[in-house]
Design an enzyme around this catalytic site. Sequence first.
Site, short mmCIF file in Angstrom:
data_model
loop_
_atom_site.label_atom_id
_atom_site.label_comp_id
_atom_site.label_asym_id
_atom_site.label_seq_id
_atom_site.Cartn_x
_atom_site.Cartn_y
_atom_site.Cartn_z
N SER A 1 -45.83 18.21 -13.16
CA SER A 1 -44.80 18.02 -14.21
C SER A 1 -44.97 19.12 -15.26
O SER A 1 -46.05 19.24 -15.84
CB SER A 1 -44.97 16.68 -14.90
OG SER A 1 -44.88 15.62 -13.99
N ARG B 1 -51.25 11.17 -21.44
CA ARG B 1 -51.49 12.62 -21.31
C ARG B 1 -52.22 13.17 -22.54
O ARG B 1 -51.95 14.28 -23.00
CB ARG B 1 -50.18 13.39 -21.10
CG ARG B 1 -49.44 13.06 -19.82
CD ARG B 1 -50.23 13.43 -18.58
NE ARG B 1 -49.45 13.26 -17.36
CZ ARG B 1 -49.45 12.15 -16.62
NH1 ARG B 1 -50.16 11.09 -16.98
NH2 ARG B 1 -48.75 12.09 -15.50
N GLU C 1 -46.36 19.67 -20.75
CA GLU C 1 -47.65 19.06 -20.40
C GLU C 1 -48.63 20.19 -20.04
O GLU C 1 -49.81 20.14 -20.36
CB GLU C 1 -47.47 18.14 -19.19
CG GLU C 1 -48.78 17.69 -18.60
CD GLU C 1 -48.63 16.88 -17.32
OE1 GLU C 1 -47.83 15.93 -17.27
OE2 GLU C 1 -49.35 17.21 -16.36
#
Length: 350
Positions: free
Chosen positions: A238, A170, A335
Amino acid sequence: MFDLSSYNTFNLHVSAREGIEIKCTEDLLALDLPLSEPYIILGGGSDVLFTEDFDGLVLINRILGIDVQKVELSPSTVPLNELDQAELFYEVRVGGGVVLDDLIVGLLQHGICGLENLSLIPGTVGAAPIQNIGAYGVEIGDFISSLETINLRTGEKRIFTHDECQFGYRYSIFKEPEFRSFFITHVNLRLSNSFVPQQNYAGFQSKEFKDAFAMRDRVISLRNEKLPNPKYVGNAGSFFKNPYVSKETVEKLQDAYEGKVPCYLLEDGNYKLAAGWLIDKAQCRGLRHGQVGTWGKQALVIVNLGNAKPHEVVALARYVSAEVKSKFGIDLVPEVRLYGKHGELAWDQI
Ligand code: FAD
Ligand code: EPU
């Protein structure tokens, strides 16, 4: 005022001072660069949370176009009698505004594989490298040969090679403050016609996949089982990243949960834990606070259950992370990218 309701998959009713759709590189170069007002680059708005109205300009990437070139191998690489079965490689140049899943289907229909495990991830191709999107054992960075960008601070074009992007979990260099002014106009991918099933994901190991379409179908059904469709239930996937923790932390947790803690060993000896599991075990799966909640089938997803206000999403995210911290002593980090009145905000600023 520019209404951002249909430009964020949380479906929050927020606005910007101004919004412009960028349809080609020249649209960007025609702007008075460097921009004198705050700006945000947006693709599909599926990884952002606007915590209030934004007092600036939103540049929406709608640069289209897919160009496929076969990569010629030198004749010495493939023996003549094997030319028919030889693996063919392709360099695919994609406009940053192309919808990622449209690209994946289009490529598969032309026999070009590699991205099938990333099926159904919302958003644009230009945003995919930013956090090096990943799912079911595959990350987009593995296929990126280079990125074409324009620096909105200087108006200069710059190509980033694969290595310069510094892809990680990520992560890419474009998350760093000094690289946030690079607008990704085109993504260059290196793909091939050979289907190599990526089956690292626990649920895939005992399965057989006859081709890339079979893999895509499995990924889609799994995603539909677990994740809410933002068309009907506002969300940004998420909300938090999976945290990295030490071996000692994992060992203690495994003792407490009879060895049933989902975790992934990293190259440096640390482990990645499943934030969804931590949230679930902190009794925060499927909870509801007013118009917001966590998804019953995947606790890591915060959902807009109706007409939520941005501050309700923020309050729930804070609550969930505080519960995890209190139960496990582990910090969760979003995130999702957070934006306020004047631009991007850090987690501790909201
Ligand atoms: P946006 O949300 O518009 O932007 C995201 C960030 O990238 C912002 O900071 C923005 O400024 C920046 N940005 C966007 N375009 C550009 C550009 N052209 N140049 C420079 N900066 C840019 N992610 C995964 O990794 N794996 C998943 O499995 C996954 N599943 C998801 C499931 C659901 C239901 C949802 C809603 C989201 C999911 N996501 C997942 C998150 C999201 O889809 C990805 O991060 C996606 O790449 C975001 O694309 P976007 O075009 O919507 O980007
Ligand atoms: N789990 C629970 N309860 C929950 C959620 C998960 O116990 O409420 C457990 C699962 O049973 C499993 C483990 O946690 O053992 C991991 O869950 P899952 O396989 O659903 O994956 P994840 O780690 O929660 C990550 C990505 C997803 C990606 C999937 C599939 C992050 C932050 N999320 O989720 O990406 O689609 O793996 O590869 O890395 C996104 O980034 O937005 C996203 C959706």
